[in-house]
Design an enzyme around this catalytic site. Structure first.
Site, PDB file in Angstrom:
ATOM      1  N   LYS A  12       1.544 -19.909  10.111  1.00 24.86           N
ATOM      2  CA  LYS A  12       1.895 -18.678   9.619  1.00 24.86           C
ATOM      3  C   LYS A  12       2.294 -17.563  10.500  1.00 24.86           C
ATOM      4  CE  LYS A  12      -0.703 -14.949   8.628  1.00 24.86           C
ATOM      5  NZ  LYS A  12       0.259 -13.853   8.640  1.00 24.86           N
ATOM      6  N   GLU A  17      -6.725 -16.915  21.247  1.00 26.34           N
ATOM      7  CA  GLU A  17      -6.088 -16.079  22.523  1.00 26.34           C
ATOM      8  C   GLU A  17      -6.253 -14.663  21.971  1.00 26.34           C
ATOM      9  OE1 GLU A  17      -5.135 -17.138  25.376  1.00 26.34           O
ATOM     10  OE2 GLU A  17      -5.597 -19.295  24.941  1.00 26.34           O
ATOM     11  N   CYS A  63      -0.473  -8.342  25.272  1.00 25.98           N
ATOM     12  CA  CYS A  63      -1.968  -8.627  25.341  1.00 25.98           C
ATOM     13  C   CYS A  63      -2.192  -8.466  26.892  1.00 25.98           C
ATOM     14  CB  CYS A  63      -2.305  -9.919  25.086  1.00 25.98           C
ATOM     15  SG  CYS A  63      -1.473 -11.255  25.435  1.00 25.98           S
ATOM     16  N   GLU A 122      -9.164  -1.682  23.315  1.00 28.31           N
ATOM     17  CA  GLU A 122      -7.647  -2.124  23.412  1.00 28.31           C
ATOM     18  C   GLU A 122      -6.772  -1.441  22.374  1.00 28.31           C
ATOM     19  OE1 GLU A 122      -6.209  -5.721  21.302  1.00 28.31           O
ATOM     20  OE2 GLU A 122      -5.098  -6.242  23.173  1.00 28.31           O
TER      21      GLU A 122
HETATM   22  P1  NAP Z   1      -4.228  -9.506  14.100  1.00 24.16           P
HETATM   23  O1  NAP Z   1      -4.385  -8.565  13.305  1.00 24.16           O
HETATM   24  O2  NAP Z   1      -5.445 -10.316  14.449  1.00 24.16           O
HETATM   25  O3  NAP Z   1      -3.283 -10.782  13.468  1.00 24.16           O
HETATM   26  C1  NAP Z   1      -2.945 -12.063  14.005  1.00 24.16           C
HETATM   27  C2  NAP Z   1      -2.537 -12.992  12.987  1.00 24.16           C
HETATM   28  O4  NAP Z   1      -3.845 -13.300  12.149  1.00 24.16           O
HETATM   29  C3  NAP Z   1      -1.621 -12.378  11.697  1.00 24.16           C
HETATM   30  O5  NAP Z   1      -0.584 -13.537  11.625  1.00 24.16           O
HETATM   31  C4  NAP Z   1      -2.459 -11.940  10.799  1.00 24.16           C
HETATM   32  O6  NAP Z   1      -2.012 -11.997   9.517  1.00 24.16           O
HETATM   33  C5  NAP Z   1      -3.523 -13.256  10.843  1.00 24.16           C
HETATM   34  N1  NAP Z   1      -4.856 -12.954  10.255  1.00 24.16           N
HETATM   35  C6  NAP Z   1      -5.147 -11.728   9.793  1.00 24.16           C
HETATM   36  N2  NAP Z   1      -6.506 -12.065   9.012  1.00 24.16           N
HETATM   37  C7  NAP Z   1      -6.692 -13.302   8.926  1.00 24.16           C
HETATM   38  C8  NAP Z   1      -7.642 -14.042   8.346  1.00 24.16           C
HETATM   39  N3  NAP Z   1      -8.796 -13.417   7.923  1.00 24.16           N
HETATM   40  N4  NAP Z   1      -7.705 -15.531   8.512  1.00 24.16           N
HETATM   41  C9  NAP Z   1      -6.447 -16.005   9.142  1.00 24.16           C
HETATM   42  N5  NAP Z   1      -5.459 -15.329   9.629  1.00 24.16           N
HETATM   43  C10 NAP Z   1      -5.528 -13.878   9.534  1.00 24.16           C
HETATM   44  O7  NAP Z   1      -3.339  -9.367  15.656  1.00 24.16           O
HETATM   45  P2  NAP Z   1      -1.953  -8.559  15.446  1.00 24.16           P
HETATM   46  O8  NAP Z   1      -2.357  -7.131  15.161  1.00 24.16           O
HETATM   47  O9  NAP Z   1      -0.889  -9.061  14.841  1.00 24.16           O
HETATM   48  O10 NAP Z   1      -1.544  -8.641  17.238  1.00 24.16           O
HETATM   49  C11 NAP Z   1      -2.095  -8.000  18.287  1.00 24.16           C
HETATM   50  C12 NAP Z   1      -3.130  -8.719  18.652  1.00 24.16           C
HETATM   51  O11 NAP Z   1      -3.019  -9.854  19.291  1.00 24.16           O
HETATM   52  C13 NAP Z   1      -3.854  -7.888  20.093  1.00 24.16           C
HETATM   53  O12 NAP Z   1      -5.163  -7.613  19.924  1.00 24.16           O
HETATM   54  C14 NAP Z   1      -3.362  -8.685  20.916  1.00 24.16           C
HETATM   55  O13 NAP Z   1      -4.267  -8.289  22.272  1.00 24.16           O
HETATM   56  C15 NAP Z   1      -3.599  -9.789  20.678  1.00 24.16           C
HETATM   57  N6  NAP Z   1      -2.641 -10.955  21.214  1.00 24.16           N
HETATM   58  C16 NAP Z   1      -3.291 -11.646  22.244  1.00 24.16           C
HETATM   59  C17 NAP Z   1      -2.616 -12.810  23.055  1.00 24.16           C
HETATM   60  C18 NAP Z   1      -3.224 -13.678  23.848  1.00 24.16           C
HETATM   61  O14 NAP Z   1      -2.548 -14.574  24.497  1.00 24.16           O
HETATM   62  N7  NAP Z   1      -4.690 -13.455  24.390  1.00 24.16           N
HETATM   63  C19 NAP Z   1      -1.127 -12.615  22.892  1.00 24.16           C
HETATM   64  C20 NAP Z   1      -0.818 -11.580  22.086  1.00 24.16           C
HETATM   65  C21 NAP Z   1      -1.433 -10.822  21.361  1.00 24.16           C
HETATM   66  P3  NAP Z   1      -1.714 -10.392   9.058  1.00 24.16           P
HETATM   67  O15 NAP Z   1      -0.446  -9.917   9.938  1.00 24.16           O
HETATM   68  O16 NAP Z   1      -1.354 -10.483   7.685  1.00 24.16           O
HETATM   69  O17 NAP Z   1      -3.042  -9.614   9.403  1.00 24.16           O
END
Ligand code: NAP
Ligand code: MG
Length: 474
Positions: free
Chosen positions: A167, A242, A276, A378
């Site tokens: 997804k 991650e 990130c 963050e």
């Molecule tokens: P997010 O809101 O946590 O969403 C990530 C993914 O998870 C999306 O596809 C989201 O779908 C899905 N998701 C949300 N609720 C879920 C649930 N209950 N069950 C399963 N999946 C679910 O993060 P984001 O805003 O897209 O991305 C930014 C974040 O990613 C930042 O915190 C950044 O630091 C982190 N990040 C970390 C790394 C690393 O390698 N450590 C790399 C890149 C980014 P929806 O979009 O529909 O909510």
């Protein structure tokens, strides 16, 4: 308008708008998938698994290489789609992110042929380890580097012999969908890679809860990561997380000035701070503070924020209105907490095509202590803070003063200090006199609230396999 869905076979009840954040125009619609779509995808993946996993490793490698070839032949097209979907400048998608997606596919194609297991003997019997794929695994990825992070996850899963239900973020689904179409064009084996679009709470949640999905590889926020870990725990499902970061750059007075500013500006603001690994807390040795601050402010404000399709733009908009509003709220919070705004601090109006885009100026703040929310949470936008330190101990205590532990950078010509400080930083990745240089074989991930487990190279191949010890009495 283009409408994209997991499968033409399933009826779509709800569509979600896909928006270009530079213009606020709706450029496509994506299906809001359901638990039923996940069910269908899991069944297809299960049906494909025996043939896929029993192929010689070199055959799976060949498929990943073919996909890489097909993607490489269409880099400009994918780069433009990624730019329209995310607002990233075209130079970034064309020169770095889509080529990195190609590199991920090629790297894990090679990993498929190089992955080997251990044997142990001389103590008790002859032991060897089988590293077998789990079966069907789930991959959930965020919007900040859509195709790059998506390939980084599914390529090792496939290389190790699993079939994937994936997804992508519904905020930025275009390039994942284009890749699925490319896979179809090259006759990639049916059912091996299944992309289900939709919301996290429905599609993501259904994946996490589905007993047929044996492991979840997730990249996203810490809050969602914890939620996923809790649900995986109920089934003892393996998960790799991650998550977010609040990364420090430790800048000593003897930093190599020739490259310091370019790197630190990039680390602070590349992709409008939505990486990130961005260095959002700049810790500067006090005797160098004034000089660094003045030069950094001058260099950072020199870079152009503008239309991501225009060649000269260094920064584009934030990815969505919701994210823009969150970042603007943090700017207000920082002011309430007593920040002095040295640069930026407001929206930017880009005239013409991008008049409705969600642009925010690169913002540099000082005067905030380590424990205020601006320095703890963050933000994921173009906002950095400056803090001064007197010595190594203070630099370390400031750097380690957040709940996160993803990455850090150290800027010094003092060799033994660099090693000493690197060893004591709470971070999964430490760069010395560089930023975001990546060897794909190295362990990638964070400690503390930044994650659980590591990706990259053999770490990823191990995550996507189950080790089985076979002991032969000899
Ligand atoms: P997010 O809101 O946590 O969403 C990530 C993914 O998870 C999306 O596809 C989201 O779908 C899905 N998701 C949300 N609720 C879920 C649930 N209950 N069950 C399963 N999946 C679910 O993060 P984001 O805003 O897209 O991305 C930014 C974040 O990613 C930042 O915190 C950044 O630091 C982190 N990040 C970390 C790394 C690393 O390698 N450590 C790399 C890149 C980014 P929806 O979009 O529909 O909510
Ligand atoms: Mg979009």
């Amino acid at each position: 308008m283009k409408r994209i869905a997991y499968s033409e076979l399933n009826a779509v009840e709800h569509w979600l708008d896909v928006v270009d954040p530079a213009t606020a125009d709706v450029v496509a619609q994506v299906s809001a998938g359901t638990a039923h779509d996940v069910e269908v995808a899991v069944r297809r993946a299960q049906a494909a698994f025996p043939a896929w996993s029993q192929q010689p490793n070199s055959e799976r490698a060949r498929w990943l290489d073919r996909l890489a070839d097909a993607l490489e032949a269409r880099i400009p097209e994918f780069a433009e789609a990624e730019t329209r979907d995310t607002g990233k400048p075209l130079w970034l998608t064309r020169e770095i992110e889509i080529p990195r997606a190609v590199a991920n596919l090629r790297f894990f194609a090679q990993a498929a042929t190089q992955f080997a297991s251990e044997s142990h003997h001389g103590q008790a019997g002859l032991n060897y380890t089988l590293r077998q794929p789990h079966g069907v695994v789930g991959v959930i990825s965020p919007w900040n580097m859509p195709l790059l992070l998506f390939t980084w996850k599914f390529a090792p899963a496939l290389a190790a012999g699993n079939c994937v239900v994936a997804k992508p973020s519904e905020v930025t689904p275009l390039t994942a969908q284009m890749l699925a179409e490319l896979a179809r064009d090259i006759d990639f084996p049916e059912g091996v890679l299944n992309i289900v679009h939709g919301l996290g709470q429905t599609v993501g949640q259904a994946m996490v809860e589905h007993p047929g999905i044996r492991a979840i590889s997730f990249t996203g926020s810490t809050a969602v990561g914890k939620h996923i870990a809790e649900h995986c725990a109920r089934q003892l499902k393996k998960c790799s997380l991650e998550l977010g970061g609040k990364n420090a750059a430790l800048i000593f007075a003897d930093a190599p000035k020739d490259k310091l500013y370019d790197h630190v500006v990039r680390a602070a603001f590349q992709n409008t701070g939505q990486i990130c690994l961005c260095g959002s807390r700049l810790l500067v040795e006090r005797r160098f503070y004034d000089e660094f601050r003045d030069t950094f402010v001058a260099k950072a404000t020199h870079h152009l924020v503008g239309d991501p399709l225009a060649e000269g733009s260094f920064l584009g908009p934030l990815v969505s209105k919701a994210h823009h509003d969150k970042v603007m709220a943090y700017l207000e919070l920082a002011r309430d907490e007593g920040a002095r705004v040295l640069a930026g601090g407001q929206r930017i109006d880009v005239p013409g095509r991008c008049a409705n885009g969600w642009f925010v100026a690169p913002t540099i703040l000082e005067g905030l202590g380590p424990h205020c929310r601006t320095n703890q949470e963050e933000i994921f936008g173009p906002i950095v803070t400056l803090q001064a330190f007197d010595d190594e101990e203070e630099a370390l205590s400031l750097a380690n003063a957040t709940p996160y532990g993803l990455s850090a950078s150290i800027w010094t010509e003092h060799l033994s200090r660099a090693h000493r400080v690197a060893a004591r930083l709470d971070a999964g990745i430490v760069w010395v006199n560089t930023w975001m240089q990546r060897d794909l074989r190295t362990p990638f991930g964070g400690m503390k609230q930044s994650g659980l487990g590591r990706e990259g190279g053999l770490e990823a191949m191990r995550f996507f396999t189950e080790p089985k010890n076979v002991c032969i009495g000899v």
